[in-house]
Design a protein around this motif. Structure first.
Motif, PDB file in Angstrom:
ATOM      1  N   SER A 119      46.575  43.342  42.546  1.00 37.28           N
ATOM      2  CA  SER A 119      48.079  43.549  43.095  1.00 37.28           C
ATOM      3  C   SER A 119      48.920  42.430  43.083  1.00 37.28           C
ATOM      4  N   LYS A 120      50.191  42.438  43.195  1.00 41.41           N
ATOM      5  CA  LYS A 120      51.219  41.541  43.112  1.00 41.41           C
ATOM      6  C   LYS A 120      50.983  40.603  44.206  1.00 41.41           C
ATOM      7  N   PHE A 121      50.027  40.830  45.372  1.00 42.26           N
ATOM      8  CA  PHE A 121      49.836  40.192  46.372  1.00 42.26           C
ATOM      9  C   PHE A 121      48.473  39.220  46.298  1.00 42.26           C
TER      10      PHE A 121
ATOM     11  N   ASN B 283      36.023  35.376  55.831  1.00 39.31           N
ATOM     12  CA  ASN B 283      35.468  34.823  54.619  1.00 39.31           C
ATOM     13  C   ASN B 283      35.021  35.777  53.552  1.00 39.31           C
ATOM     14  N   GLU B 284      34.310  36.937  53.867  1.00 41.49           N
ATOM     15  CA  GLU B 284      33.916  37.618  52.800  1.00 41.49           C
ATOM     16  C   GLU B 284      34.898  38.317  52.065  1.00 41.49           C
ATOM     17  N   ALA B 285      36.331  38.513  52.844  1.00 39.64           N
ATOM     18  CA  ALA B 285      37.129  39.170  51.975  1.00 39.64           C
ATOM     19  C   ALA B 285      37.891  38.427  50.970  1.00 39.64           C
ATOM     20  N   VAL B 286      37.868  36.960  51.425  1.00 38.81           N
ATOM     21  CA  VAL B 286      38.573  36.180  50.577  1.00 38.81           C
ATOM     22  C   VAL B 286      37.958  35.973  49.354  1.00 38.81           C
ATOM     23  N   ILE B 287      36.378  35.986  49.441  1.00 36.53           N
ATOM     24  CA  ILE B 287      35.291  35.901  48.354  1.00 36.53           C
ATOM     25  C   ILE B 287      35.508  37.219  47.365  1.00 36.53           C
ATOM     26  N   GLN B 288      35.753  38.187  47.989  1.00 32.59           N
ATOM     27  CA  GLN B 288      36.059  39.430  47.135  1.00 32.59           C
ATOM     28  C   GLN B 288      37.433  39.344  46.323  1.00 32.59           C
ATOM     29  N   TRP B 289      38.421  38.634  47.028  1.00 31.53           N
ATOM     30  CA  TRP B 289      39.674  38.622  46.447  1.00 31.53           C
ATOM     31  C   TRP B 289      39.603  37.667  45.190  1.00 31.53           C
ATOM     32  N   LYS B 290      38.949  36.549  45.438  1.00 33.68           N
ATOM     33  CA  LYS B 290      38.754  35.645  44.303  1.00 33.68           C
ATOM     34  C   LYS B 290      37.790  36.161  43.167  1.00 33.68           C
ATOM     35  N   LYS B 291      37.123  37.073  43.567  1.00 37.66           N
ATOM     36  CA  LYS B 291      36.258  37.671  42.454  1.00 37.66           C
ATOM     37  C   LYS B 291      37.171  38.785  41.594  1.00 37.66           C
TER      38      LYS B 291
ATOM     39  N   ILE C 215      45.475  32.222  48.660  1.00 40.61           N
ATOM     40  CA  ILE C 215      46.241  31.035  48.926  1.00 40.61           C
ATOM     41  C   ILE C 215      46.221  30.879  50.374  1.00 40.61           C
ATOM     42  N   ASN C 216      46.573  31.966  51.163  1.00 42.20           N
ATOM     43  CA  ASN C 216      46.977  31.803  52.570  1.00 42.20           C
ATOM     44  C   ASN C 216      45.845  32.575  53.301  1.00 42.20           C
TER      45      ASN C 216
END
Length: 580
Positions: free
Chosen positions: A566-568, A550-558, A574-575
């Motif tokens: 990155s291109k990913f 969950n913390e990872a997704v928050i950082q990606w959105k940030k 999304i996933n």
């Protein structure tokens, strides 16, 4: 018997005398004629030899001429013209010692021949035998007392031997013959200054100005002499006289500007300076030089700044098609750190004239400072057209193409430019770094790795290479231990740099050392990483690996909200999965 003998002897003597006086006369005449014919033939042969030597000299076949003149000397050493001609040839070839010896032979034979003497004196002068040269010129003056040239040459010998008083006396002798002469008096003035005899130097000018009362140049120099003698009032009278005779004299305005400035009247000084800038009698080069002197003091105060731009506007008004005027206008703004204004004037300069190299360079550096890669790629390409062997312009063109990911164009520019780098190790290293980065982007990894290693061999503490090379190895998942060592060294050399901390964290991540990677990424975030999409995304990746999804997704959105990751990145969000 005794009488008989005496008579016989007497008689025989008379008879013998008669015989001797008559019969050999015919033989003597024949002998003399033979000798004369022989001498005439010898003279004819010599003349042919000499004139052939002269002919070869006139045809500039000097080596052949030298041989013929030397043969002439063998045949007739008493004929001194051959020595003189040989001396002239050797002087032409700067063989001064040989020429001097031959000139001496000619003068020894004909000590009053003016041409021989003049050649000998000149060669002594060239050999820096000034005292001996002076003796020869004095002899020449005895023979030719009315030739001015001889006096000038004699004075020169004394000047070069630093016998200035003797030189002055020679000029005095010449002026006694021809009257007061401007050039001679000016030379005497300079020589008195060399002797530090300022009173006589000034007196010489005063005498000259009396003979040439309307000569502006003489009056100006006299005024300057009065200023040096601290006779300000006399100097001012001279300047007033010049102003009356020549009210539009721009050179006088410049002199007065200096005069008032040195006497502390800055308002009058600047007023005269403006007049000089308006005058067409002061050349543009002088005006530009004066305006350039403001560059180092323009930030002193507002008055200086105002003056500089007033003068610049006068030049712009009077020389609207002069590229150098706009170039120095740009320099003024650059000195004030008004870089956009300076660039505007530099571009105006280039629109008029494209071969002012410093202007191209200034524009390109301004583009680099402002990270204006659109302008950098455009102007660096144009600059190369006018200066195809300037490596710096290829470097900027290569870097700007790399920025736009035109890697092939960048490679060509950088490989071409580095060939023009000479005696500039710093620029050569910059080329190597950019080329190595470029090769990496083109996936020419053997080339990039070789260059990185070469740079580090020459400079093991090159921080940029330690960081870039280790980061690229981590992306390729190759030589990670080596990458870790280089990145650690980089951070030791420059701690608290968020970019370098992120690289080290990413190498640790690739090695599976997630806890350490997390700590280093947190350091990076504190040191500027909060504004970097890449560093924030890396932090999310590490958290995901550590099970904090969950913390990872928050950082990606940030990361996505901050910039380009990155291109990913979109797929990760999304996933809610990690993709590499």
């Amino acid at each position: 018997m005794r009488l008989f003998i005496i008579l016989f002897v007497f008689s025989s003597t008379v008879s013998f005398g008669q015989w001797k006086s008559f019969y050999p006369e015919k033989e003597n005449a024949k002998s003399k004629q033979f000798q004369n014919d022989k001498n005439e033939k010898k003279t004819l042969l010599y003349n042919n030899l000499f004139f052939n030597a002269i002919k070869q000299k006139s045809l500039e076949n000097f080596d052949h001429a030298i041989k013929l003149f030397e043969k002439c000397i063998e045949e007739k050493p008493e004929f001194f013209e051959a020595y003189y001609q040989l001396s002239l040839i050797n002087k032409k070839y700067n063989r001064i010692l040989e020429a001097k010896d031959q000139a001496f032979q000619a003068v020894s034979g004909q000590p009053k021949n003016i041409w021989y003497l003049r050649n000998y004196a000149d060669l002594l002068f060239l050999n820096q035998e000034f005292s001996e040269s002076a003796k020869s010129y004095n002899k020449i003056i005895e023979i030719e007392p009315n030739n001015e040239f001889n006096y000038y040459k004699l004075a020169d010998t004394y000047i070069y031997s630093e016998e200035y008083s003797k030189a002055i006396k020679v000029y005095d002798r010449l002026e006694q013959k021809k009257g007061v002469d401007k050039m001679i008096s000016m030379q005497k003035h300079k020589l008195y200054l060399q002797l530090r005899n300022f009173s006589k130097a000034t007196k010489t000018l005063e005498n000259l100005s009396q003979n040439f009362p309307d000569d502006i140049e003489v009056l100006q120099i006299l005024a300057e002499a009065y200023i040096l003698a601290n006779k300000q009032a006399e100097a001012m009278k001279i300047y007033e006289k010049i102003s009356e005779n020549d009210p539009n004299n721009g050179q006088l305005n410049l002199t007065l500007a200096n005069f008032y400035r040195d006497n502390g009247d800055f308002n009058k000084s600047f007023s005269e300076l403006k007049k000089a800038f308006q005058s067409d009698k002061v050349n543009i080069e002088t005006k530009l030089t004066i305006l350039a002197s403001y560059l180092s003091i323009i930030n002193t105060n507002d008055t200086i700044k105002k003056q500089a731009f007033q003068l610049a506007k006068i030049l712009e008004s009077n020389y609207s098609q002069n590229a150098e005027v706009y170039a120095i206008y740009g320099d003024l703004f650059y000195s004030l750190n008004e870089k956009e204004e300076s660039k505007k004037y530099y571009k105006k300069s280039l629109n008029i004239k494209q071969d002012i190299k410093p202007v191209w360079t200034q524009i390109l550096f301004l583009d680099v400072e402002s990270a204006n890669y659109d302008s950098l790629i455009l102007y660096s390409e144009k600059a190369i057209l006018y200066y195809p062997s300037e490596p710096l312009y290829y470097y900027f063109f290569g870097v700007s193409n790399s920025y736009f990911k035109n890697y092939e164009e960048a490679r060509v520019a950088l490989e071409t430019g580095i060939e023009y780098v000479f005696d500039n190790d710093a620029l050569n290293t910059e080329f190597q770094i950019s080329l190595a980065d470029n090769y990496n982007s083109l996936e020419l990894f053997s080339k990039s790795d070789s260059l990185y290693k070469l740079i580090l061999k020459n400079n093991p503490e090159n921080i940029l290479v330690l960081n870039n090379y280790s980061y690229y190895l981590s992306l390729r998942k190759e030589n990670l231990i080596e990458a870790k060592e280089m990145s650690k060294k980089c951070n030791d050399l420059e701690p608290n740099n968020g970019t370098y901390q992120d690289t080290y964290a990413w190498v640790l991540y690739c090695l599976g050392e997630y806890e350490k990677a997390k700590l280093w990424l947190e350091k990076a975030l504190k040191n500027g990483g909060e504004s970097s999409a890449v560093i924030i995304e890396h932090y999310g990746d590490v958290l995901f690996k550590m099970g904090q999804k969950n913390e990872a997704v928050i950082q990606w959105k940030k990361s996505k909200s901050v910039g380009e990751g990155s291109k990913f990145l979109d797929k990760k969000i999304i996933n809610e999965e990690l993709y590499e």
